[in-house]
Design a protein around this motif. Structure first.
Motif, mmCIF file in Angstrom:
data_model
loop_
_atom_site.group_PDB
_atom_site.id
_atom_site.type_symbol
_atom_site.label_atom_id
_atom_site.label_comp_id
_atom_site.label_asym_id
_atom_site.label_seq_id
_atom_site.Cartn_x
_atom_site.Cartn_y
_atom_site.Cartn_z
ATOM 1 N N TYR A 1 -2.016 63.724 39.856
ATOM 2 C CA TYR A 1 -0.855 63.336 40.662
ATOM 3 C C TYR A 1 -0.442 64.415 41.653
ATOM 4 C CZ TYR A 1 -0.413 59.372 37.545
ATOM 5 O OH TYR A 1 -0.653 58.214 36.855
ATOM 6 N N ALA A 2 -1.354 65.304 42.000
ATOM 7 C CA ALA A 2 -1.025 66.439 42.860
ATOM 8 C C ALA A 2 -0.444 66.002 44.202
ATOM 9 C CB ALA A 2 -2.262 67.303 43.089
ATOM 10 N N ASP A 3 -0.933 64.878 44.756
ATOM 11 C CA ASP A 3 -0.439 64.463 46.073
ATOM 12 C C ASP A 3 0.428 63.213 46.009
ATOM 13 O OD1 ASP A 3 -2.449 62.737 45.416
ATOM 14 O OD2 ASP A 3 -3.481 62.831 47.344
ATOM 15 N N GLY A 4 1.042 62.957 44.835
ATOM 16 C CA GLY A 4 2.000 61.862 44.762
ATOM 17 C C GLY A 4 1.771 60.906 43.609
ATOM 18 N N PRO A 5 2.759 60.038 43.332
ATOM 19 C CA PRO A 5 2.738 59.182 42.142
ATOM 20 C C PRO A 5 2.047 57.834 42.316
ATOM 21 C CG PRO A 5 4.818 58.921 43.251
ATOM 22 C CD PRO A 5 4.043 59.947 44.050
ATOM 23 N N ASP A 6 1.627 57.506 43.523
ATOM 24 C CA ASP A 6 1.173 56.138 43.799
ATOM 25 C C ASP A 6 -0.322 55.963 43.607
ATOM 26 O OD1 ASP A 6 3.805 55.068 44.708
ATOM 27 O OD2 ASP A 6 3.552 56.666 46.177
ATOM 28 N N LEU B 1 1.827 46.687 47.896
ATOM 29 C CA LEU B 1 2.309 46.983 46.548
ATOM 30 C C LEU B 1 2.499 48.484 46.357
ATOM 31 C CD1 LEU B 1 0.155 44.486 44.459
ATOM 32 C CD2 LEU B 1 2.648 44.467 44.651
ATOM 33 N N ARG B 2 1.587 49.258 46.912
ATOM 34 C CA ARG B 2 1.714 50.717 46.812
ATOM 35 C C ARG B 2 3.004 51.186 47.507
ATOM 36 N NH1 ARG B 2 -2.763 54.438 46.232
ATOM 37 N NH2 ARG B 2 -4.197 52.938 47.159
ATOM 38 N N ASP B 3 3.231 50.664 48.700
ATOM 39 C CA ASP B 3 4.432 51.039 49.437
ATOM 40 C C ASP B 3 5.704 50.580 48.723
ATOM 41 O OD1 ASP B 3 2.904 52.205 51.390
ATOM 42 O OD2 ASP B 3 3.012 50.501 52.776
ATOM 43 N N MET C 1 0.295 55.884 52.673
ATOM 44 C CA MET C 1 0.599 56.008 51.242
ATOM 45 C C MET C 1 1.917 56.745 51.056
ATOM 46 S SD MET C 1 -1.456 58.094 48.274
ATOM 47 C CE MET C 1 -2.962 57.196 48.571
ATOM 48 N N ILE C 2 2.741 56.240 50.130
ATOM 49 C CA ILE C 2 3.995 56.918 49.824
ATOM 50 C C ILE C 2 3.712 58.067 48.875
ATOM 51 C CG2 ILE C 2 6.247 56.654 48.732
ATOM 52 C CD1 ILE C 2 6.114 53.708 49.522
ATOM 53 N N THR C 3 4.197 59.246 49.186
ATOM 54 C CA THR C 3 3.942 60.398 48.321
ATOM 55 C C THR C 3 5.213 61.006 47.757
ATOM 56 O OG1 THR C 3 3.877 61.810 50.275
ATOM 57 C CG2 THR C 3 1.779 60.945 49.476
ATOM 58 N N THR C 4 6.353 60.621 48.241
ATOM 59 C CA THR C 4 7.617 61.095 47.690
ATOM 60 C C THR C 4 8.542 59.917 47.485
ATOM 61 O OG1 THR C 4 8.511 61.491 49.901
ATOM 62 C CG2 THR C 4 7.421 63.345 48.813
ATOM 63 N N GLN C 5 9.494 60.107 46.582
ATOM 64 C CA GLN C 5 10.437 59.031 46.332
ATOM 65 C C GLN C 5 11.338 58.803 47.536
ATOM 66 O OE1 GLN C 5 12.530 59.908 42.718
ATOM 67 N NE2 GLN C 5 11.147 58.655 41.523
ATOM 68 N N SER C 6 11.763 57.595 47.694
ATOM 69 C CA SER C 6 12.742 57.234 48.706
ATOM 70 C C SER C 6 13.806 56.407 48.022
ATOM 71 C CB SER C 6 12.078 56.443 49.827
ATOM 72 O OG SER C 6 11.690 55.171 49.354
ATOM 73 N N PRO C 7 14.969 56.216 48.667
ATOM 74 C CA PRO C 7 16.038 55.427 48.034
ATOM 75 C C PRO C 7 15.602 54.018 47.647
ATOM 76 C CG PRO C 7 16.900 56.643 49.915
ATOM 77 C CD PRO C 7 15.403 56.830 49.927
ATOM 78 N N GLN C 8 14.587 53.482 48.337
ATOM 79 C CA GLN C 8 14.153 52.115 48.075
ATOM 80 C C GLN C 8 13.256 51.996 46.844
ATOM 81 O OE1 GLN C 8 13.865 53.569 51.260
ATOM 82 N NE2 GLN C 8 15.857 52.701 51.776
ATOM 83 N N ILE C 9 12.734 53.087 46.360
ATOM 84 C CA ILE C 9 11.811 53.012 45.223
ATOM 85 C C ILE C 9 12.130 54.064 44.170
ATOM 86 C CG2 ILE C 9 9.858 51.872 46.341
ATOM 87 C CD1 ILE C 9 8.721 54.554 47.045
ATOM 88 N N VAL D 1 -4.678 44.721 52.159
ATOM 89 C CA VAL D 1 -3.327 44.568 52.698
ATOM 90 C C VAL D 1 -2.323 44.401 51.571
ATOM 91 C CG1 VAL D 1 -1.830 43.021 54.029
ATOM 92 C CG2 VAL D 1 -4.101 43.620 54.907
ATOM 93 N N VAL D 2 -2.692 43.623 50.561
ATOM 94 C CA VAL D 2 -1.812 43.400 49.413
ATOM 95 C C VAL D 2 -1.675 44.681 48.590
ATOM 96 C CG1 VAL D 2 -1.509 42.103 47.268
ATOM 97 C CG2 VAL D 2 -2.327 40.935 49.331
ATOM 98 N N ILE D 3 -2.791 45.350 48.364
ATOM 99 C CA ILE D 3 -2.769 46.593 47.585
ATOM 100 C C ILE D 3 -1.847 47.616 48.236
ATOM 101 C CG2 ILE D 3 -4.146 48.591 46.884
ATOM 102 C CD1 ILE D 3 -4.616 46.201 45.108
#
Length: 398
Positions: A111-116, A47-49, A1-9, A42-44
């Motif tokens: 959202y304590a552990d991220g926005p996703d 999309l989360r990533d 799971m992505i928990t911080t922003q990256s340049p791609q998102i 897998v799709v979910i």
């Protein structure tokens, strides 16, 4: 799971580009999603990533607060590949938006552990809440909770009862998945993958900060709580209605693409025309459908632009303006429904073969278009009342 922003998102444009790359994967799973009545994990996770579930999440937790137009664009894009997957994403994102109307403590908790986060919710009051020390005891059932199979938090409308059992307020609550049951009740003709099951809570404790009254929500007074975010100042009723148009736009585009692509090789049965594309009758049907889909987009995006303009100006739109936004949604829905029916006429009886994606598009669109929040008849009556100066509202979702 992505928990911080990256340049791609880090922007809605990046998210849309990421999701566009996922369309083949989403389409690959679409038939199986329908059979299994849930979107493949897998799709979910893809999309989360890609950032699809952070579009409406708060910036201070890594979200994008991207706006209604971006939400529509994302939903439509995903629906080009699969309606059910789009519906899950759409309903999670609008629940994410409405969650940010709760106190800061509540938003920080979720959202304590991220926005996703994936969320689901039902606005209509399917439960009862009784005041106790520190919060409320809640019991209820909320059917048609889209995204219920993937959601980590659930929202639901409740009647707040006084000591005598009389209704004293209408409110919304938030519950973690661990506090509820998900009953498998979504056995339907279309949007089967949306997981719109029934959420059940039995005498669950809800802390006070996870219940908010609907009165400020429906009256627009919540806008004062968001001086730094135009997105969260968006008008509640138009947001709920218009966001559901997004999947329809994509389904219309998907149907048109199917018909046009097949026309290059498909004969016109029982005629001497070897390719549908060479038939004048077929050309007229395609043009008719395409302009209806264009009309749907024009009305949908006019209304979303209005929602965003009022929010940016920190003005709650009056009844007439909000009613016209609902009317725009009705025009969009009716044109998509009509366009898909026209494309079925053009494509022919083969549209209804189980192996043909056209029949799934048709079923998904027709089920989605009848969601109670955005019924065209209600929207048009509301607009008619506004034009005639009538104030006898038939819905609070304006």
């Amino acid at each position: 799971m992505i928990t911080t922003q990256s340049p791609q998102i880090d922007s809605a444009d990046n998210v849309l580009a990421n999701v566009r790359e996922l369309l083949p994967l989403i389409k690959q799973h679409s038939a199986a999603n329908e059979r299994e009545r849930r979107v493949d994990p897998v799709v979910i996770e893809a999309l989360r990533d890609a950032g699809a579930f952070r579009l409406a999440a708060p910036r201070r937790h890594g979200g994008l607060e991207a706006g209604l137009t971006s939400m529509l664009e994302l939903s439509a894009l995903i629906a080009e590949a699969d309606g059910g997957t789009s519906w899950v994403t759409t309903l999670s994102n609008i629940q994410s938006w409405s969650t940010c109307m709760y106190p800061r403590q509540t938003v920080d908790e979720i959202y304590a552990d991220g926005p996703d986060k994936i969320l689901c919710g039902v606005v209509s009051p399917g439960g009862e809440a009784r005041k106790v020390d520190g919060g409320y005891r809640v019991t209820g059932q909320w059917p048609y909770a889209s995204a219920s199979l993937h959601a980590e938090w659930m929202g639901g409308g409740v009647w707040v009862l006084d000591d005598d059992g009389d209704e004293e307020d209408q409110a919304m609550i938030l519950l973690p998945r661990t506090d509820v049951q998900v009953e498998d009740t979504w056995h339907v003709a279309g949007m089967r993958a949306s997981g719109s099951n029934t959420i059940v809570a039995e005498d669950v404790f809800v802390p006070e900060h996870r219940l908010i009254s609907m009165l400020p929500v429906m009256s627009g007074t919540y806008m004062a709580d968001h001086p730094d975010s135009a997105f969260y100042r968006s008008a509640f009723g138009p947001m709920l209605v218009l966001v559901l148009v997004g999947p329809q736009l994509g389904l219309g585009r998907a149907a048109l693409d199917l018909a046009v692509t097949k026309a290059a090789t498909k004969t016109l049965a029982y005629t001497n025309i070897e390719r549908q594309a060479e038939s004048v009758a077929f050309q007229l049907l395609i043009a008719d459908a395409a302009t209806k889909i264009d009309t749907a987009h024009l009305h949908a995006y006019r209304a979303t632009a209005d929602v965003q303009r009022y929010a940016e100006q920190n003005v709650y739109p009056d009844f007439a303006a909000r009613a016209r936004m609902r009317a725009d949604s009705a025009v969009a829905l009716r044109n998509i429904t009509s366009a898909i029916n026209t494309l079925l006429d053009a494509y022919g009886a083969g549209s209804f073969a189980e192996v043909n994606a056209m029949q799934r598009v048709w079923r998904d669109s027709n089920v989605g278009a009848r969601h109670a929040v955005m019924l065209p008849q209600v929207s048009m009556e509301t607009y008619g009342k506004a034009l005639l100066g009538q104030r006898d509202h038939i819905t609070a979702i304006i």
